[in-house]
Design an enzyme around this catalytic site. Structure first.
Site, PDB file in Angstrom:
ATOM      1  N   PHE A 102       0.889  -1.285  -0.233  1.00 11.93           N
ATOM      2  CA  PHE A 102      -0.028   0.134   0.126  1.00 11.93           C
ATOM      3  C   PHE A 102       0.635   1.368   0.146  1.00 11.93           C
ATOM      4  O   PHE A 102       1.966   1.452   0.035  1.00 11.93           O
ATOM      5  CB  PHE A 102      -0.680   0.082   1.567  1.00 11.93           C
ATOM      6  CG  PHE A 102      -2.200   0.469   1.017  1.00 11.93           C
ATOM      7  CD1 PHE A 102      -3.470   0.074   1.487  1.00 11.93           C
ATOM      8  CD2 PHE A 102      -1.781   2.257   1.532  1.00 11.93           C
ATOM      9  CE1 PHE A 102      -4.513   0.561   0.486  1.00 11.93           C
ATOM     10  CE2 PHE A 102      -3.575   3.302   0.755  1.00 11.93           C
ATOM     11  CZ  PHE A 102      -4.215   2.099   0.480  1.00 11.93           C
ATOM     12  N   ALA A 160       3.717   2.656   5.159  1.00 12.91           N
ATOM     13  CA  ALA A 160       3.317   4.061   5.039  1.00 12.91           C
ATOM     14  C   ALA A 160       1.870   4.418   5.042  1.00 12.91           C
ATOM     15  O   ALA A 160       1.269   3.926   3.922  1.00 12.91           O
ATOM     16  CB  ALA A 160       3.912   4.354   3.262  1.00 12.91           C
ATOM     17  N   ILE A 162      -1.067   6.349   4.875  1.00 12.44           N
ATOM     18  CA  ILE A 162      -1.114   8.693   4.308  1.00 12.44           C
ATOM     19  C   ILE A 162      -2.609   8.698   4.909  1.00 12.44           C
ATOM     20  O   ILE A 162      -3.200   7.922   4.623  1.00 12.44           O
ATOM     21  CB  ILE A 162      -0.994   8.854   3.666  1.00 12.44           C
ATOM     22  CG1 ILE A 162       0.230   8.220   3.375  1.00 12.44           C
ATOM     23  CG2 ILE A 162      -1.466   9.870   3.028  1.00 12.44           C
ATOM     24  CD1 ILE A 162       0.833   8.453   1.522  1.00 12.44           C
ATOM     25  N   THR A 166     -11.445   9.708   6.895  1.00  7.65           N
ATOM     26  CA  THR A 166     -11.890   9.050   7.782  1.00  7.65           C
ATOM     27  C   THR A 166     -11.064   8.669   8.766  1.00  7.65           C
ATOM     28  O   THR A 166      -9.798   8.771   9.019  1.00  7.65           O
ATOM     29  CB  THR A 166     -12.401   7.738   7.111  1.00  7.65           C
ATOM     30  OG1 THR A 166     -11.547   6.784   6.683  1.00  7.65           O
ATOM     31  CG2 THR A 166     -13.401   7.807   5.701  1.00  7.65           C
ATOM     32  N   HIS A 168     -10.386   5.115   9.312  1.00  4.98           N
ATOM     33  CA  HIS A 168      -9.440   4.753   9.293  1.00  4.98           C
ATOM     34  C   HIS A 168      -8.198   4.653   9.343  1.00  4.98           C
ATOM     35  O   HIS A 168      -7.349   3.452  10.244  1.00  4.98           O
ATOM     36  CB  HIS A 168      -9.783   3.881   7.824  1.00  4.98           C
ATOM     37  CG  HIS A 168      -9.199   2.680   6.725  1.00  4.98           C
ATOM     38  ND1 HIS A 168      -9.777   1.725   7.631  1.00  4.98           N
ATOM     39  CD2 HIS A 168      -7.909   2.532   6.272  1.00  4.98           C
ATOM     40  CE1 HIS A 168      -8.909   0.935   7.274  1.00  4.98           C
ATOM     41  NE2 HIS A 168      -7.892   1.364   5.675  1.00  4.98           N
TER      42      HIS A 168
END
Ligand SMILES: Nc1c(NC[C@H](O)[C@H](O)[C@H](O)CO)[nH]c(=O)[nH]c1=O
Ligand SMILES: CC(=O)[C@@H](O)COP(=O)(O)O
Length: 235
Positions: A102, A160, A162, A166, A168
């Protein structure tokens, strides 16, 4: 033990000695710090000296550290054993690097920084395994499996996270941090936290080889030091 410590030449990575400086730097070079026994014949005090005389404010701060050394006789007596990992004797050390895909544009740069640091510190390529996982949330479980395999002296965890719109972000960050922590505690193998937690992509780029350095490089050095500490002193 203490006698050999007194003559040790110890290379502190620059990023780790940032607190000794007024200026910050993105470099990951080293500042040689010499640990010397105090010239005062009976004294068992150790002091720091540096060959980087020109560094801004560095000498003043080192002098301040010396003063603290003189005051802190408890931790500096020859009877007290100081155990610290070395970054120079690395050839027998094995590492796993868990990398989240990701935000791959960032994590690939962090991995590159880590591998470059391993190379600079003479870690053998054959002694490094890179393991890819989908996201930072998955790092912990993989790190724990690798730690428990007994194949590695340390596991470096790279990701990472970022911030989006929301909550999350908070969930992934907290899960990644506690996952890596648990992996280390449960396996007994140092699991190093190289996960960026950023508010935006700019912050992440700056820390992945941009103007704030490369967190991957820094955490690789932490992995080497911890691997060495465990292998050479805490077995
Ligand atoms: N949003 C980010 C994630 N999210 C994905 C999770 O890590 C995980 O893969 C998913 O929830 C499935 O379990 N991962 C990052 O590494 N960085 C992010 O910014
Ligand atoms: C850090 C994240 O989880 C992020 O990618 C999620 O974004 P959002 O909160 O906008 O769904």
């Amino acid at each position: 033990m203490a006698a050999s410590f007194a003559s040790t030449r110890c290379f502190l990575p620059l990023y780790q000695s940032r607190h000794l400086q007024n200026n910050t730097t993105s470099s990951c070079s080293t500042v040689p710090l010499h640990l010397n026994r105090n010239s005062n014949s009976n004294s068992k005090l150790l002091s720091l000296s540096s060959s980087h005389a020109g560094r801004n404010g560095f000498n003043a701060v080192v002098e301040n550290e010396r003063k603290k050394d003189r005051l802190s006789s408890f931790s500096q007596t020859a009877a007290v054993r100081n155990l610290m990992g070395s970054v120079t004797n690395t050839q027998a050390l094995r590492f796993a690097v868990v990398v989240a895909r990701f935000n791959e544009i960032i994590t690939k740069r962090l991995l590159e920084g880590a591998l470059t640091t391993f190379h600079h510190y003479s870690v053998l390529e054959d002694n490094i395994d890179v393991v890819w996982v989908p996201g930072s949330f998955e790092i912990g479980v993989a790190a724990e499996r690798l730690g428990k395999s007994q194949k590695y002296h340390a596991v470096l965890c790279i990701g990472a996270v970022i911030r989006g719109d929301t909550s999350h972000y908070d969930v992934v960050v907290n899960s990644a941090a506690s996952g890596v922590l648990s992996a280390g505690l449960n396996s007994g193998v140092p699991c190093i936290f190289g996960v960026l937690t950023c508010d935006n992509m700019d912050q992440a780029l700056n820390r992945a080889g941009g103007k704030s350095g490369n967190k991957g490089s820094e955490t690789a050095l932490t992995a080497i030091e911890m691997a060495s500490l465990f292998e050479h002193h805490l077995k």
